[in-house]
Design an enzyme around this catalytic site. Structure first.
Site, mmCIF file in Angstrom:
data_model
loop_
_atom_site.group_PDB
_atom_site.id
_atom_site.type_symbol
_atom_site.label_atom_id
_atom_site.label_comp_id
_atom_site.label_asym_id
_atom_site.label_seq_id
_atom_site.Cartn_x
_atom_site.Cartn_y
_atom_site.Cartn_z
ATOM 1 N N ASN A 15 22.298 107.907 -26.461
ATOM 2 C CA ASN A 15 21.025 107.823 -27.181
ATOM 3 C C ASN A 15 21.303 107.598 -28.658
ATOM 4 O O ASN A 15 22.467 107.528 -29.074
ATOM 5 C CB ASN A 15 20.188 109.088 -26.941
ATOM 6 N N ASP A 51 19.809 114.375 -20.734
ATOM 7 C CA ASP A 51 19.247 115.237 -19.696
ATOM 8 C C ASP A 51 19.810 114.896 -18.313
ATOM 9 O O ASP A 51 19.836 115.745 -17.435
ATOM 10 C CB ASP A 51 17.721 115.121 -19.682
ATOM 11 N N LYS A 92 35.571 99.164 -13.267
ATOM 12 C CA LYS A 92 34.457 98.459 -13.893
ATOM 13 C C LYS A 92 33.524 97.869 -12.825
ATOM 14 O O LYS A 92 33.990 97.215 -11.892
ATOM 15 C CB LYS A 92 35.037 97.355 -14.778
ATOM 16 N N PRO A 98 23.281 120.256 -17.072
ATOM 17 C CA PRO A 98 22.890 121.624 -17.425
ATOM 18 C C PRO A 98 22.278 121.661 -18.823
ATOM 19 O O PRO A 98 22.644 120.855 -19.679
ATOM 20 C CB PRO A 98 24.225 122.393 -17.399
ATOM 21 N N ASP A 99 21.345 122.577 -19.034
ATOM 22 C CA ASP A 99 20.763 122.760 -20.365
ATOM 23 C C ASP A 99 21.619 123.792 -21.100
ATOM 24 O O ASP A 99 21.582 124.986 -20.793
ATOM 25 C CB ASP A 99 19.306 123.222 -20.240
ATOM 26 N N ILE A 100 22.414 123.313 -22.038
ATOM 27 C CA ILE A 100 23.408 124.169 -22.704
ATOM 28 C C ILE A 100 22.719 125.291 -23.477
ATOM 29 O O ILE A 100 23.086 126.461 -23.376
ATOM 30 C CB ILE A 100 24.297 123.315 -23.647
ATOM 31 N N PHE A 132 16.393 122.626 -31.270
ATOM 32 C CA PHE A 132 15.730 121.521 -31.939
ATOM 33 C C PHE A 132 14.816 120.839 -30.941
ATOM 34 O O PHE A 132 15.153 120.740 -29.764
ATOM 35 C CB PHE A 132 16.756 120.508 -32.474
ATOM 36 N N LYS A 159 8.971 124.627 -25.802
ATOM 37 C CA LYS A 159 10.434 124.753 -25.677
ATOM 38 C C LYS A 159 10.896 126.130 -26.126
ATOM 39 O O LYS A 159 11.798 126.730 -25.542
ATOM 40 C CB LYS A 159 11.147 123.680 -26.506
ATOM 41 N N LYS A 198 12.678 128.293 -23.174
ATOM 42 C CA LYS A 198 14.112 128.582 -23.337
ATOM 43 C C LYS A 198 14.331 129.952 -23.985
ATOM 44 O O LYS A 198 15.458 130.340 -24.260
ATOM 45 C CB LYS A 198 14.790 127.481 -24.160
#
Ligand code: CTP
Length: 272
Positions: free
Chosen positions: A86, A154, A164, A180-182, A198, A212, A216
């Site tokens: 990204n 995600d 390749k 996984p969501d760290i 963030f 969020k 979380k």
């Protein structure tokens, strides 16, 4: 000075005495010397001296605290040459790492693939994928404060190809699996540090950032609109905590980072 002058036992004795007296030394740097030798003894570059002096004069609001941060994008391999990533530049995370170090913290920065200079006094661990970032973060726990600034992918390709991928087929489908969501994982631990998240959103910042924070279970979320911050030198952020929303004035990423650090210092001392 010449490297032999710097290395001379008399110089080193005097330097040790000055340090023991509480004098801060800036440098020396290593590199080419006027006489043609190479080694320690150069003056730091002017920008480095300036940054070190500014850092020295910042309030030491995080003295004695350990801070762990993630920054930058992650890169999820599809095959040996391609992947999903990204547009996160890592600048906000690096600015925060610098601001934490300036505030006297012991800082470890787990960085995704970015080509930014490591801030002075910051320990840096380079990683590529979300899974590597998670491993690196867990290996650094426990810590006092954890700040998840990274734009962690995600999803990752379910089965990256060993070789390749060749063109030819008219369509190509990618199967992705959730990463996984760290941050959520760190925040859910029994020994959870003070966790800061963030939220980069393209719309409805307050609702999404607050959601969020609750889901979380974070004491603090820093929210920004991607059109304000992504990739650039400046940002406009709002801090969301149990007391409500606190918009910060727009500024360059280092000024904003210092303001976030002040807020974290106040909140995390109350948290202890
Ligand atoms: N984060 C993380 N690990 C992930 C995803 C996100 O640690 N796998 C952290 C980010 O560093 C950031 C926060 O969680 O501090 C919010 O990330 P974001 O991607 O904006 O939120 P998501 O929960 O992934 O929600 P969505 O992508 O749907 O907006």
């Amino acid at each position: 000075m010449n490297r032999k002058m710097w290395e001379h036992p008399a110089t080193q004795r005097n330097v040790a005495q000055l340090v023991a007296d509480g004098v801060a030394l800036l440098g020396p740097a290593t590199g080419e010397q006027a006489c043609g030798e190479v080694g320690l003894g150069r003056m730091l570059e002017v920008e480095e001296l300036y940054a070190a002096l500014v850092a020295f004069l910042q309030p030491k609001s995080l003295a004695g605290r350990r801070v762990l941060l993630t920054a930058g994008p992650t890169f999820e391999a599809l095959d040996p040459v391609r992947g999903l990533t990204n547009r996160s530049s890592g600048k906000m995370g690096f600015a925060l790492a610098r601001a934490c170090a300036e505030a006297g913290a012991d800082v470890t920065l787990v960085a995704g693939p970015v080509s930014l200079a490591t801030p002075i006094g910051v320990r840096r661990i380079d990683v590529t994928s979300a899974l590597e970032m998670r491993e690196a973060v867990l290996a650094q726990l426990p810590t006092d404060i954890f700040i998840g600034v990274a734009a962690v992918a995600d999803y990752r390709p379910a089965a990256p190809a060993a070789h390749k991928i060749k063109k030819g087929a008219p369509t190509l489908s990618l199967e992705l699996v959730a990463n996984p969501d760290i941050l959520a994982e760190v925040a859910a631990r029994p020994d959870a540090p003070f966790c800061v998240g963030f939220a980069a959103e393209s719309q409805q910042l307050a609702e999404y950032a607050e959601a969020k924070r609750r889901i979380k279970r974070l004491p603090l979320v820093v929210g920004n609109l991607v059109q304000d911050g992504l990739g650039g030198e400046t940002n406009t952020v709002t801090l969301f905590d149990a007391a409500g929303a606190h918009p910060l004035p727009p500024g360059d990423k280092l000024e904003i980072a210092r303001a976030i650090v002040r807020h974290i210092a106040e909140m995390s001392h109350a948290h202890d």
